[in-house]
Design a protein around this motif. Structure first.
Motif, PDB file in Angstrom:
ATOM      1  N   SER A   1      37.029 -20.973  -8.190  1.00  0.00           N
ATOM      2  CA  SER A   1      37.098 -19.561  -8.574  1.00  0.00           C
ATOM      3  C   SER A   1      36.197 -18.675  -7.723  1.00  0.00           C
ATOM      4  O   SER A   1      36.248 -17.446  -7.820  1.00  0.00           O
ATOM      5  CB  SER A   1      36.728 -19.401 -10.058  1.00  0.00           C
ATOM      6  OG  SER A   1      35.407 -19.836 -10.301  1.00  0.00           O
ATOM      7  N   ARG A   2      35.371 -19.299  -6.876  1.00  0.00           N
ATOM      8  CA  ARG A   2      34.571 -18.562  -5.899  1.00  0.00           C
ATOM      9  C   ARG A   2      34.296 -19.511  -4.740  1.00  0.00           C
ATOM     10  O   ARG A   2      34.461 -20.737  -4.873  1.00  0.00           O
ATOM     11  CB  ARG A   2      33.259 -18.069  -6.525  1.00  0.00           C
ATOM     12  CG  ARG A   2      32.346 -19.177  -7.029  1.00  0.00           C
ATOM     13  CD  ARG A   2      31.139 -18.616  -7.748  1.00  0.00           C
ATOM     14  NE  ARG A   2      30.293 -19.661  -8.304  1.00  0.00           N
ATOM     15  CZ  ARG A   2      29.292 -19.435  -9.158  1.00  0.00           C
ATOM     16  NH1 ARG A   2      29.029 -18.191  -9.546  1.00  0.00           N
ATOM     17  NH2 ARG A   2      28.562 -20.427  -9.612  1.00  0.00           N
ATOM     18  N   PRO A   3      33.879 -19.010  -3.586  1.00  0.00           N
ATOM     19  CA  PRO A   3      33.590 -19.891  -2.460  1.00  0.00           C
ATOM     20  C   PRO A   3      32.527 -20.915  -2.837  1.00  0.00           C
ATOM     21  O   PRO A   3      31.566 -20.594  -3.557  1.00  0.00           O
ATOM     22  CB  PRO A   3      33.079 -18.923  -1.380  1.00  0.00           C
ATOM     23  CG  PRO A   3      33.718 -17.615  -1.723  1.00  0.00           C
ATOM     24  CD  PRO A   3      33.751 -17.578  -3.224  1.00  0.00           C
ATOM     25  N   PRO A   4      32.657 -22.155  -2.388  1.00  0.00           N
ATOM     26  CA  PRO A   4      31.727 -23.209  -2.802  1.00  0.00           C
ATOM     27  C   PRO A   4      30.285 -22.942  -2.411  1.00  0.00           C
ATOM     28  O   PRO A   4      29.367 -23.354  -3.112  1.00  0.00           O
ATOM     29  CB  PRO A   4      32.281 -24.461  -2.114  1.00  0.00           C
ATOM     30  CG  PRO A   4      33.153 -23.957  -1.020  1.00  0.00           C
ATOM     31  CD  PRO A   4      33.721 -22.669  -1.506  1.00  0.00           C
ATOM     32  N   GLN A   5      30.089 -22.250  -1.286  1.00  0.00           N
ATOM     33  CA  GLN A   5      28.714 -21.923  -0.902  1.00  0.00           C
ATOM     34  C   GLN A   5      28.032 -21.104  -1.996  1.00  0.00           C
ATOM     35  O   GLN A   5      26.843 -21.307  -2.292  1.00  0.00           O
ATOM     36  CB  GLN A   5      28.704 -21.138   0.418  1.00  0.00           C
ATOM     37  CG  GLN A   5      29.169 -21.935   1.626  1.00  0.00           C
ATOM     38  CD  GLN A   5      30.664 -21.833   1.865  1.00  0.00           C
ATOM     39  OE1 GLN A   5      31.434 -21.596   0.930  1.00  0.00           O
ATOM     40  NE2 GLN A   5      31.084 -22.014   3.110  1.00  0.00           N
ATOM     41  N   GLU A   6      28.783 -20.186  -2.604  1.00  0.00           N
ATOM     42  CA  GLU A   6      28.213 -19.350  -3.664  1.00  0.00           C
ATOM     43  C   GLU A   6      27.865 -20.188  -4.888  1.00  0.00           C
ATOM     44  O   GLU A   6      26.836 -19.957  -5.535  1.00  0.00           O
ATOM     45  CB  GLU A   6      29.188 -18.238  -4.031  1.00  0.00           C
ATOM     46  CG  GLU A   6      29.412 -17.210  -2.935  1.00  0.00           C
ATOM     47  CD  GLU A   6      30.370 -16.107  -3.352  1.00  0.00           C
ATOM     48  OE1 GLU A   6      30.644 -15.979  -4.573  1.00  0.00           O
ATOM     49  OE2 GLU A   6      30.863 -15.378  -2.468  1.00  0.00           O
ATOM     50  N   SER A   7      28.723 -21.145  -5.206  1.00  0.00           N
ATOM     51  CA  SER A   7      28.450 -22.000  -6.364  1.00  0.00           C
ATOM     52  C   SER A   7      27.205 -22.843  -6.127  1.00  0.00           C
ATOM     53  O   SER A   7      26.365 -22.992  -7.027  1.00  0.00           O
ATOM     54  CB  SER A   7      29.657 -22.907  -6.641  1.00  0.00           C
ATOM     55  OG  SER A   7      30.755 -22.159  -7.087  1.00  0.00           O
TER      56      SER A   7
ATOM     57  N   ASN B   1      27.486 -23.814 -13.057  1.00  0.00           N
ATOM     58  CA  ASN B   1      27.662 -23.296 -11.699  1.00  0.00           C
ATOM     59  C   ASN B   1      28.489 -24.188 -10.777  1.00  0.00           C
ATOM     60  O   ASN B   1      29.020 -23.708  -9.772  1.00  0.00           O
ATOM     61  CB  ASN B   1      26.286 -23.057 -11.061  1.00  0.00           C
ATOM     62  CG  ASN B   1      25.551 -21.915 -11.717  1.00  0.00           C
ATOM     63  OD1 ASN B   1      26.032 -20.784 -11.735  1.00  0.00           O
ATOM     64  ND2 ASN B   1      24.388 -22.197 -12.287  1.00  0.00           N
ATOM     65  N   ILE B   2      28.611 -25.476 -11.117  1.00  0.00           N
ATOM     66  CA  ILE B   2      29.354 -26.395 -10.256  1.00  0.00           C
ATOM     67  C   ILE B   2      30.617 -26.907 -10.947  1.00  0.00           C
ATOM     68  O   ILE B   2      31.725 -26.722 -10.449  1.00  0.00           O
ATOM     69  CB  ILE B   2      28.473 -27.592  -9.830  1.00  0.00           C
ATOM     70  CG1 ILE B   2      27.174 -27.110  -9.155  1.00  0.00           C
ATOM     71  CG2 ILE B   2      29.267 -28.531  -8.927  1.00  0.00           C
ATOM     72  CD1 ILE B   2      27.379 -26.335  -7.871  1.00  0.00           C
ATOM     73  N   LEU B   3      30.461 -27.544 -12.104  1.00  0.00           N
ATOM     74  CA  LEU B   3      31.595 -28.223 -12.726  1.00  0.00           C
ATOM     75  C   LEU B   3      32.610 -27.259 -13.329  1.00  0.00           C
ATOM     76  O   LEU B   3      33.814 -27.528 -13.305  1.00  0.00           O
ATOM     77  CB  LEU B   3      31.100 -29.190 -13.813  1.00  0.00           C
ATOM     78  CG  LEU B   3      30.208 -30.335 -13.326  1.00  0.00           C
ATOM     79  CD1 LEU B   3      29.770 -31.198 -14.507  1.00  0.00           C
ATOM     80  CD2 LEU B   3      30.925 -31.199 -12.285  1.00  0.00           C
ATOM     81  N   GLN B   4      32.160 -26.163 -13.871  1.00  0.00           N
ATOM     82  CA  GLN B   4      33.081 -25.258 -14.564  1.00  0.00           C
ATOM     83  C   GLN B   4      33.819 -24.313 -13.621  1.00  0.00           C
ATOM     84  O   GLN B   4      34.896 -23.827 -13.961  1.00  0.00           O
ATOM     85  CB  GLN B   4      32.317 -24.427 -15.602  1.00  0.00           C
ATOM     86  CG  GLN B   4      31.818 -25.223 -16.789  1.00  0.00           C
ATOM     87  CD  GLN B   4      31.144 -24.350 -17.837  1.00  0.00           C
ATOM     88  OE1 GLN B   4      30.895 -23.160 -17.619  1.00  0.00           O
ATOM     89  NE2 GLN B   4      30.836 -24.926 -18.980  1.00  0.00           N
ATOM     90  N   THR B   5      33.267 -24.066 -12.449  1.00  0.00           N
ATOM     91  CA  THR B   5      33.770 -22.965 -11.626  1.00  0.00           C
ATOM     92  C   THR B   5      34.997 -23.313 -10.795  1.00  0.00           C
ATOM     93  O   THR B   5      35.735 -22.413 -10.374  1.00  0.00           O
ATOM     94  CB  THR B   5      32.675 -22.457 -10.670  1.00  0.00           C
ATOM     95  OG1 THR B   5      32.206 -23.560  -9.882  1.00  0.00           O
ATOM     96  CG2 THR B   5      31.518 -21.872 -11.445  1.00  0.00           C
TER      97      THR B   5
END
Length: 711
Positions: free
Chosen positions: A684-690, A677-681
């Motif tokens: 690719s999406r807003p950081p709040q979502e991650s 959810n953090i390192l791979q993303t």
């Protein structure tokens, strides 16, 4: 070609690395040794292991022609996209842009890796030459009406395009990058914006080169009496440097943090401490050709003009519109909350230190006294002595702890290679493998200081993870550890050990990225989010088991239990000082870049002094980075963004609490979720979502204040 939200391509590269001594009058490198492009090792396939840059064959004279050719080919790619007669689609516009400019990207990554880590006069001459060209190229790209017209057409109907989540994010990021670069401005304003970008690129280079030049000029030669209190390993390294500088019998202490911190902490000669303090603290503000005051004034003026052209009232408002914080007010509110807690603690610490100083006949505690007396208090309170601690912190041992941590959390193994060409001696390279043998990428470790290296520590990428082209990442960690004297091992401070883990946290963010598009990969995230993964990783260096197994002296003996106990108990010691030092730098940065007009008589030193007085920063504490040498702000990408370390620390403290709440900081299920959810993303999406995907909610500052012992 990666398209990111920034002032210029040159500024992107310089955000990762700074530069060496000033050589503005040097002859352009490619003019010194012109050669056909076919003979240039940067052009054409790199027939090296893992297609790494052929640093063993690249000469400074090769870079400028490769940049010129790279920009020519990239412009050809972009013109083809802009002039495509077919209706714009995601594939023929956005994805085509991701595939464009391969030679330019490869050349820039290889080159700007050097400007920070090995900025020789020849490399600096190239940087001075190509920086404005790259800024011009970037401006021409972002201000291309046809190209932006295609992007804008897609953006306006984005919800009807049937895009994946990552494709929609890339379209949004690309469109915003063009808008923030002036794509929608009237022609006259676009022309002025391009001129500002080019001038900022020149000043960006100028600032970094001046700082490193003044840092080198700040080398301090000391006598044996002035070295009183310093451990044998430090004395040996300082004597070795003095000998190489043609001063046998003397000791050379560099104006670098790796020399400054231990000297301030352990040197018993107060006059010598003051001498070394001024050499370090006054970099860039001395009355010489390397004074950065005018450069700073020009940069803040141009940044403000640029922000107003784009519809913002200040540079800070412009910068934070594309951040997690979103506004300067939100960033300032967080800083104020943490700063006030830190200031209250720092005042208590100062009172304790003044008592000791008074006993030694010192009526006023000065900045060159704080660390010295703080170390005395720490020793008395926790029975912890830096001289006793450091022999148990060999650099290789700390690296062993880092490798164990990485394998236990993520199943990753680092296997050293000896066939990778590097840019200088002492650089090590490692393949990174999954537990099942699949290769993740390549890691370069450039840990030792050199005269041509910028101060500090950082991570950069020689190749970004690219799912579109199935390319593995190549990442670099830089530090400034003092090389050991011949026949001895490199020893580090505990702060250096934390830094090694911190930078490898960045490296993992790049190595474990799993996006399709390189513009969204790894560390291509908001500035106040990018420090989150690096700061999370610092927690494991203080794990008792890691230290028991890897903190060993030259005889292989582990750190004595009583010393390890003292280290664990003292972890929150002096937190008031460290909090105020860091946040005073962040506050001055924010106050400077929130200005809505720049006075004609603006003086960076006076502004800094007035701001520190306004916030009640104790003189003996001061700033971690003064404006005159604040490379984060003026040759990097942190302008109006140094608050990001504190913002990210809120994220990481809350995130690490998830492991703590589980009762097992080695919990592999949590590590797997963190990786996914953090390192791979990436972006690719807003950081709040991650963050919510990992933690289940947004963070609060409670864990940060608790970790620092401020609550």
């Amino acid at each position: 070609m990666r398209f990111v939200d920034t002032v210029s391509f040159a500024a992107v590269a310089a955000a990762l690395v700074a530069t060496g001594t000033m050589t503005l009058s040097a002859q352009p490198a490619h003019a010194q040794a012109a050669a056909p492009l076919s003979a240039n090792p940067l052009i054409g396939p790199w027939n090296t292991p893992d297609a790494v840059p052929p640093y063993d064959r690249i000469k400074p004279a090769h870079y400028a022609p490769a940049f010129d050719e790279g920009m020519r080919l990239a412009r050809k790619d972009l013109d083809a996209i802009a002039n495509n007669k077919a209706a714009p689609t995601f594939q023929n516009t956005i994805e085509a842009m991701e595939r464009s400019g391969e030679l330019l990207t490869r050349t820039a990554n290889a080159f700007f890796n050097l400007t920070g880590s090995d900025g020789t006069p020849e490399i600096q001459a190239v940087e001075t030459e190509v920086g404005p060209k790259l800024a011009r190229f970037q401006s021409q790209t972002y201000l291309d009406k046809k190209l932006f017209g295609r992007i804008d057409a897609l953006y306006q109907k984005r919800e009807a395009l049937g895009l994946t989540e990552e494709q929609a994010r890339l379209l949004e990021v690309t469109w915003k990058s063009f808008m923030r670069s002036g794509a929608a401005l009237p022609d006259a304003q676009r022309t002025r914006l391009a001129a500002i970008d080019e001038q900022l690129a020149k000043l960006n280079t100028e600032f970094g080169q001046k700082v490193v030049a003044d840092q080198k000029a700040g080398d301090t030669l000391l006598s044996a009496a002035e070295m009183a209190g310093m451990p044998d390993s430090f004395r040996a390294a300082a004597a070795d440097r003095a000998g190489k500088a043609g001063k046998p019998g003397m000791f050379l202490v560099g104006a670098t943090r790796s020399d400054f911190e231990p000297f301030m902490t352990q040197a018993t000669n107060r006059a010598a401490r003051e001498k070394v303090f001024h050499a370090f603290d006054e970099r860039g503000s001395n009355a010489n050709a390397n004074n950065t005051g005018d450069t700073i004034k020009q940069m803040v003026s141009l940044r403000l003009e640029r922000a107003k052209l784009l519809g913002f009232k200040s540079h800070a408002d412009f910068q934070l519109a594309n951040s997690m914080a979103e506004t300067p007010e939100a960033a300032q509110a967080l800083m104020d909350q943490v700063y006030q807690a830190g200031l209250a603690q720092a005042k208590k610490e100062e009172a304790d230190l003044q008592k000791l100083a008074t006993a030694d006949g010192i009526s006023k505690l000065e900045p060159w006294d704080w660390r010295f007396y703080s170390e005395k208090v720490r020793k008395a309170r926790y029975d912890l002595d830096e001289n006793q601690l450091k022999p148990y912190l060999p650099m290789e041992g700390i690296f062993g702890g880092l490798k164990e941590t990485t394998e236990r959390l993520f199943g990753l193994k680092l296997v050293e290679r000896t066939d990778i060409p590097t840019w200088n001696t002492g650089i090590r390279t490692f393949d990174v493998f999954e537990a099942d043998g699949r290769r993740v990428g390549l890691f370069y470790a450039d840990w030792f200081t050199r005269d041509t290296k910028q101060p500090g520590a950082w991570m950069n990428e020689i190749r970004t993870q690219n799912g579109l082209e199935n390319r593995k990442p190549q990442v670099v960690n830089n530090m400034n550890v003092t090389p050991p004297a011949k026949g001895q091992v490199a020893l580090v401070s505990y702060d250096d050990a934390e830094t090694m883990f911190h930078e490898f946290g960045h490296a993992l963010h790049g190595l474990l990225s799993a996006t399709r598009y390189p513009s969204l990969a790894g560390t291509a995230v908001y500035r106040d989010y990018v420090e989150f993964p690096s700061q999370v990783y610092e927690h494991w260096v203080s794990d008792r088991g890691i230290l028991e197994r890897h903190a060993r002296n030259a005889k292989g003996e582990p750190m004595p239990p009583q010393l390890l106990d003292a280290l664990m108990k003292a972890r929150n010691f002096n937190q008031g000082f460290m909090t105020v030092q860091q946040l005073s730098s962040a506050i001055v940065d924010m106050e400077l870049h929130r200005l809505e007009s720049i006075p004609a008589d603006f003086d960076a030193v006076k502004f800094e002094k007035a701001t520190l007085a306004k916030y009640g920063v104790p003189e003996a504490v001061g700033m971690r980075h003064r404006l005159s040498h604040f490379t984060h702000l003026f040759s990097g990408g942190y302008s109006a963004g140094y608050y990001a370390y504190t913002w990210a620390e809120v994220l990481e403290a809350d995130a690490f609490a998830k492991w703590q709440e589980s009762g097992d900081i080695w919990n592999k299920d949590i590590a797997a979720s963190y990786r996914k959810n953090i390192l791979q993303t990436g972006n690719s999406r807003p950081p709040q979502e991650s963050f919510i995907a990992f933690r289940g909610r947004l963070p609060t500052p409670d864990a940060l204040l608790k970790n620092r012992g401020l609550k």
